[in-house]
Design a protein around this motif. Structure first.
Motif, mmCIF file in Angstrom:
data_model
loop_
_atom_site.group_PDB
_atom_site.id
_atom_site.type_symbol
_atom_site.label_atom_id
_atom_site.label_comp_id
_atom_site.label_asym_id
_atom_site.label_seq_id
_atom_site.Cartn_x
_atom_site.Cartn_y
_atom_site.Cartn_z
ATOM 1 N N UNK A 184 7.249 -1.901 -26.491
ATOM 2 C CA UNK A 184 7.429 -2.816 -25.156
ATOM 3 C C UNK A 184 6.576 -3.927 -25.395
ATOM 4 N N UNK A 185 6.319 -4.596 -24.196
ATOM 5 C CA UNK A 185 5.218 -5.746 -24.134
ATOM 6 C C UNK A 185 4.841 -5.943 -22.803
ATOM 7 N N UNK A 186 3.793 -6.528 -22.593
ATOM 8 C CA UNK A 186 3.206 -6.829 -21.229
ATOM 9 C C UNK A 186 3.213 -8.071 -20.966
ATOM 10 N N UNK A 187 3.644 -8.699 -19.756
ATOM 11 C CA UNK A 187 3.390 -10.011 -19.363
ATOM 12 C C UNK A 187 2.843 -10.080 -18.112
ATOM 13 N N UNK A 208 5.182 -15.468 -38.536
ATOM 14 C CA UNK A 208 5.234 -15.008 -39.879
ATOM 15 C C UNK A 208 4.995 -13.627 -39.718
ATOM 16 N N UNK A 209 5.705 -12.622 -40.735
ATOM 17 C CA UNK A 209 5.661 -11.423 -40.679
ATOM 18 C C UNK A 209 4.478 -10.865 -41.629
ATOM 19 N N UNK A 210 3.604 -9.970 -41.336
ATOM 20 C CA UNK A 210 2.456 -9.496 -42.174
ATOM 21 C C UNK A 210 2.975 -8.909 -43.523
ATOM 22 N N UNK A 211 2.260 -8.988 -44.219
ATOM 23 C CA UNK A 211 2.522 -8.373 -45.655
ATOM 24 C C UNK A 211 2.383 -6.803 -45.542
ATOM 25 N N UNK A 212 3.364 -6.328 -46.224
ATOM 26 C CA UNK A 212 3.249 -5.017 -46.566
ATOM 27 C C UNK A 212 2.843 -4.399 -47.810
ATOM 28 N N UNK A 213 1.664 -3.925 -47.928
ATOM 29 C CA UNK A 213 0.976 -3.588 -49.221
ATOM 30 C C UNK A 213 1.389 -2.228 -49.662
ATOM 31 N N UNK A 214 1.908 -1.411 -48.809
ATOM 32 C CA UNK A 214 2.376 -0.066 -48.961
ATOM 33 C C UNK A 214 1.289 0.889 -48.674
ATOM 34 N N UNK A 215 1.524 2.063 -48.464
ATOM 35 C CA UNK A 215 0.521 3.077 -47.962
ATOM 36 C C UNK A 215 0.283 2.879 -46.354
ATOM 37 N N UNK A 223 12.825 -8.572 -32.450
ATOM 38 C CA UNK A 223 12.207 -10.244 -32.102
ATOM 39 C C UNK A 223 10.787 -10.118 -31.490
ATOM 40 N N UNK A 224 10.136 -8.975 -31.731
ATOM 41 C CA UNK A 224 8.786 -8.817 -31.562
ATOM 42 C C UNK A 224 7.881 -10.265 -31.879
ATOM 43 N N UNK A 225 6.587 -10.196 -31.224
ATOM 44 C CA UNK A 225 5.588 -11.310 -31.671
ATOM 45 C C UNK A 225 4.449 -10.534 -32.293
ATOM 46 N N UNK A 226 4.533 -9.255 -32.434
ATOM 47 C CA UNK A 226 3.380 -8.770 -33.246
ATOM 48 C C UNK A 226 3.793 -7.428 -34.046
ATOM 49 N N UNK A 227 2.857 -6.893 -35.103
ATOM 50 C CA UNK A 227 3.391 -5.698 -35.717
ATOM 51 C C UNK A 227 2.130 -4.638 -35.681
ATOM 52 N N UNK A 228 2.609 -3.427 -35.449
ATOM 53 C CA UNK A 228 1.434 -2.480 -35.381
ATOM 54 C C UNK A 228 1.401 -2.023 -36.599
ATOM 55 N N UNK A 229 0.012 -1.685 -37.123
ATOM 56 C CA UNK A 229 -0.109 -1.159 -38.412
ATOM 57 C C UNK A 229 -0.802 0.118 -38.170
#
Length: 342
Positions: free
Chosen positions: A95-98, A132-139, A147-153
């Motif tokens: 989800x998201x918070x506004x 810009x989507x973050x780089x996926x280094x694997x692992x 259409x999210x504004x962030x990625x959870x790693x």
């Protein structure tokens, strides 16, 4: 061992369930937590928009939106937990918070079963920036909304988690200046009508005495982030009580300031003597009272944005000289048949 961010609730909140996306959080006053899942919370400072200190929180989880109003503490700080206990978590999906009416600089966190992740809140109006989507280094495991504004790693072995915003910061636009069509007037930040102001120098004048030369007040017009569309011209009006004598304002059209002087246009006001009021011998009961003179910008052409009508003004005050100065001035009045030079 589970690690969580500590939080403090300011009081009990009563969440309101709203179908769909719920009430809109205005873009110009809204801060966004770009990725939210599970439990968490946020902290920030009330922006006091339009004098309102309460902060409105929209927790959007799937097709459900929960809206609550939170009151800041005595210092204007908001600390709000978002948990299953108060119905403000998002356990069932991403989800998201506004958050409306929160000053820039707020931040938030989310907790999972083992760790916590912290991120800054971002202005909702920045959601239109390049992403810009973050780089996926694997692992690692990357999770984000379509259409999210962030990625959870998430790093599976240690359970560490982090939040990486997709929004690219944008360099602040340069202030607008110069003539329309010029390079300095393109791709720039334009000011508002309230950016115009008048300033009087000096702001307080002691009247001359007798036949002494009038004293001068320079009223200067200043503007910020404006564009000229042609010859810049402006007129001003002067206002004073009928008892204020000896104010000479013969040219209402502003002139360009002297070379090296700041400002857009300037006006000259002369303050002459008023012996009827100022001579101690005349015993005027208001002799020592300050008199106020107001100069108002009445018309301006050739600029964008236009200043607001009849609201850009400044004042200066006029006072009589002290007893000794007023008496010395009368010694040089031409009507005195026996002048005394001191």
């Amino acid at each position: 061992m589970k690690q969580t961010v500590l939080y403090a609730l300011l009081g009990v909140v009563a969440p309101t369930l709203v179908a769909g996306q719920g009430p809109d959080c205005p873009e110009e006053t809204c801060e966004v937590a770009p990725y939210f899942a599970g439990d968490g919370g946020f902290v920030g400072e009330s922006a006091n928009n339009e004098g309102e200190s309460d902060v409105t929180v929209h927790v959007i989880c799937g097709r459900t939106t929960v809206v609550v109003t939170v009151t800041p503490d005595a210092d204007g700080i908001v600390r709000q937990a978002l948990t299953s206990a108060n119905g403000l978590n998002c356990r069932g999906g991403d989800g998201r918070i506004e958050i409306d009416n929160l000053r820039r600089g707020g931040w938030y966190w989310i907790n999972d079963d083992r760790n916590s992740a912290v991120s800054a809140l971002i202005p909702k109006e920045a959601a239109g920036n390049e992403q810009i989507d973050p780089t996926d280094p694997g692992g690692v495991v990357l999770a984000s909304l379509r259409d999210g504004l962030a990625t959870l790693v998430r790093e599976p072995a240690s359970g560490r988690i982090g939040i990486i915003p997709h929004v690219v910061p944008v360099k602040a636009a340069k202030p607008c200046s110069g003539m329309a069509g010029s390079e300095s007037a393109s791709d720039c930040h334009l000011g508002s009508p309230d950016s115009w102001r008048l300033s009087a120098r000096p702001a307080s004048v002691v009247r001359p005495s007798g036949a002494q030369q009038p004293k001068e007040v320079i009223v200067t017009l200043y503007g910020e982030n404006y564009i000229a569309t042609g010859n810049v011209a402006a007129r001003a009006e002067i206002e004073r009580h009928v008892s204020v004598e000896g104010i000479l304002f013969t040219e209402d059209e502003g002139r360009a300031p002297s070379q090296g002087e700041p400002g857009v246009l300037a006006w000259r006001v002369e303050v002459a003597s008023d012996d009827q009021r100022c001579l101690p011998a005349n015993n005027d009961p208001d002799r020592l009272s300050r008199q106020t003179v107001t100069l108002t910008l009445s018309q301006m052409d050739g600029v964008i944005p236009d200043p607001p009508d009849d609201t850009v003004e400044t004042t200066f005050t006029v006072t009589c000289p002290g007893d000794s100065a007023a008496s010395a001035g009368t010694d040089l009045v031409p009507e005195n048949p026996f002048p005394v030079h001191r």
